[in-house]
Write a protein that holds these residues in place. Structure first.
Motif, PDB file in Angstrom:
ATOM      1  N   ASP A 114      39.892 -64.005  28.546  1.00  0.00           N
ATOM      2  CA  ASP A 114      39.760 -65.321  27.918  1.00  0.00           C
ATOM      3  C   ASP A 114      38.800 -65.344  26.733  1.00  0.00           C
ATOM      4  O   ASP A 114      38.345 -66.401  26.295  1.00  0.00           O
ATOM      5  N   THR A 115      38.465 -64.159  26.214  1.00  0.00           N
ATOM      6  CA  THR A 115      37.528 -64.131  25.083  1.00  0.00           C
ATOM      7  C   THR A 115      38.227 -64.550  23.786  1.00  0.00           C
ATOM      8  O   THR A 115      39.433 -64.364  23.635  1.00  0.00           O
ATOM      9  N   VAL A 116      37.452 -65.126  22.879  1.00  0.00           N
ATOM     10  CA  VAL A 116      37.968 -65.431  21.538  1.00  0.00           C
ATOM     11  C   VAL A 116      37.499 -64.313  20.620  1.00  0.00           C
ATOM     12  O   VAL A 116      36.301 -64.028  20.538  1.00  0.00           O
ATOM     13  N   SER A 131      43.526 -60.516  16.413  1.00  0.00           N
ATOM     14  CA  SER A 131      42.329 -61.354  16.482  1.00  0.00           C
ATOM     15  C   SER A 131      42.728 -62.828  16.538  1.00  0.00           C
ATOM     16  O   SER A 131      43.829 -63.198  16.130  1.00  0.00           O
ATOM     17  N   ASP A 132      41.798 -63.663  17.000  1.00  0.00           N
ATOM     18  CA  ASP A 132      42.089 -65.100  17.046  1.00  0.00           C
ATOM     19  C   ASP A 132      41.729 -65.782  15.738  1.00  0.00           C
ATOM     20  O   ASP A 132      42.397 -66.722  15.316  1.00  0.00           O
ATOM     21  N   SER A 146      32.794 -73.000  15.637  1.00  0.00           N
ATOM     22  CA  SER A 146      34.070 -73.710  15.785  1.00  0.00           C
ATOM     23  C   SER A 146      34.805 -73.304  17.078  1.00  0.00           C
ATOM     24  O   SER A 146      35.782 -73.931  17.468  1.00  0.00           O
ATOM     25  N   VAL A 147      34.306 -72.248  17.727  1.00  0.00           N
ATOM     26  CA  VAL A 147      34.925 -71.784  18.981  1.00  0.00           C
ATOM     27  C   VAL A 147      34.440 -72.699  20.116  1.00  0.00           C
ATOM     28  O   VAL A 147      33.246 -72.987  20.189  1.00  0.00           O
ATOM     29  N   LYS A 151      33.781 -70.756  25.740  1.00  0.00           N
ATOM     30  CA  LYS A 151      34.526 -69.486  25.595  1.00  0.00           C
ATOM     31  C   LYS A 151      33.615 -68.338  25.170  1.00  0.00           C
ATOM     32  O   LYS A 151      32.819 -68.483  24.228  1.00  0.00           O
ATOM     33  N   PRO A 152      33.742 -67.183  25.826  1.00  0.00           N
ATOM     34  CA  PRO A 152      33.018 -66.000  25.327  1.00  0.00           C
ATOM     35  C   PRO A 152      33.639 -65.522  24.012  1.00  0.00           C
ATOM     36  O   PRO A 152      34.835 -65.724  23.776  1.00  0.00           O
ATOM     37  N   ILE A 153      32.813 -64.913  23.178  1.00  0.00           N
ATOM     38  CA  ILE A 153      33.277 -64.437  21.863  1.00  0.00           C
ATOM     39  C   ILE A 153      33.112 -62.922  21.794  1.00  0.00           C
ATOM     40  O   ILE A 153      32.102 -62.376  22.241  1.00  0.00           O
TER      41      ILE A 153
END
Ligand code: 13P
Ligand code: SF4
Length: 313
Positions: A114-116, A131-132, A146-147, A151-153
């Motif tokens: 679930d990482t961005v 990539s997102d 903006s994430v 959410k983990p990045i």
């Protein structure tokens, strides 16, 4: 003397020929702030990676001559599939961009469900496709913010840019272990030495520098951020912690101010690969062209466009 005269005459002839070819091809010439002076001087626009991407997405020209490195030309191709993107030196790459592959990112993503994924624009199109969202040094904080906060990045590929973002945001950020060899080599000893020789001169550093260098900086900015800061500052002397190509536009825009490189050895060989003859030849032959395959382009475009929707503050 005659040699010098004929060299500068040759230079003028090539510039004239480039001007005519640009017109004939309905082309524009974009140049990164690290490109050699003679190229910046004939460009329609010089800028940082973000400005150049935006300009590429807005132009009506049929052809973009990209004077920079491969990932920049790819970004233009991602945004403008109907245009011909020329990279006058086909081998102008970026060692940092080469430190991550799409396959490596796919595997890393599995480690944090679930990482961005935020990828620096200094990545290949196939990494962008996995990539997102993309970021540049000019908008990285806004992109991270903006994430959604829960959410983990995962940031790729620059560990220094990621650590800088970590220090300026309240986010759960993991990062890839890449770096820009030119910025990463700047040492604390060198910066301290230059600071001692120029007391009072603010130290302006690029966020690709390591954390211990950024800890010594008065301002941390993208290349165009450094240009904007120097223009509005009342200081007369500045220490510049980025690739030395930036000294040309800094001096040109601020002839009354002095700019001291933190380390005059900060030279990116890839950013110096394009010369005027390469541009002339590229426009004559309409090559070397950079074109991203459609399947990759569509997915990479989503990440680049998501970045472009993040408001710049
Ligand atoms: P910016 O011009 O976006 O700050 O990027 C620096 C860089 O390293 C480009 O290769
Ligand atoms: Fe890549 Fe660093 Fe050169 Fe920029 S300066 S192109 S990040 S190696």
């Amino acid at each position: 003397m005659n040699d010098i005269m004929s060299k500068s005459e040759d230079g003028e002839k090539i510039k004239e020929s480039i001007k005519k070819l640009l017109k004939k091809r309905n082309a524009i010439l974009l140049a990164h702030n690290y490109e050699p002076p003679e190229i910046q001087d004939i460009a329609d626009l010089c800028g940082d990676s973000l400005e150049l991407s935006i300009k590429a997405s807005q132009t009506d020209a049929d052809v973009i001559v990209f004077c920079g490195v491969h990932f920049m030309a790819e970004t233009a191709s991602i945004l403008c599939p109907d245009k011909t993107i020329l990279l006058p030196a086909a081998d102008a790459g970026c060692p940092m961009a080469d430190m991550i592959t799409a396959e490596g990112l796919i595997n890393k993503r599995k480690e944090v469900p679930d990482t961005v994924v935020i990828s620096y624009v200094n990545t290949s199109a196939s990494v962008k496709a996995e990539s997102d969202v993309c970021c540049t040094s000019a908008n990285v904080i806004q992109v991270a913010n903006s994430v959604p906060s829960e959410k983990p990045i995962l940031m790729t590929p620059d560990k220094n840019l990621a650590q800088y973002t970590l220090s300026r945001t309240n986010r759960d950020i993991r990062y890839w272990d890449g770096y820009c060899p030119i910025h990463n080599n700047l040492t604390v000893e060198q910066v301290k030495k230059v600071k001692k020789a120029h007391p009072g001169a603010p130290f302006l550093a690029h966020p690709e520098c390591p954390p211990e260098i950024l800890a010594l900086a008065d301002e941390i900015k993208s290349t165009s951020g450094i240009l904007a800061y120097a223009a509005q500052s009342n200081n007369k002397e500045f220490i510049i912690g980025t690739e030395v190509g930036i000294l040309h536009p800094l001096k040109k825009a601020n002839p009354e101010k002095t700019f001291i490189p933190a380390d005059p050895g900060m030279i990116c060989p890839d950013m110096k690969k394009i010369g005027l003859p390469h541009i002339q030849l590229a426009l004559e032959n309409m090559a070397p062209e950079v074109r991203v395959p459609e399947e990759i382009r569509i997915r990479a475009k989503a990440a680049v466009e998501r970045m472009l929707t993040v408001p710049r503050t």
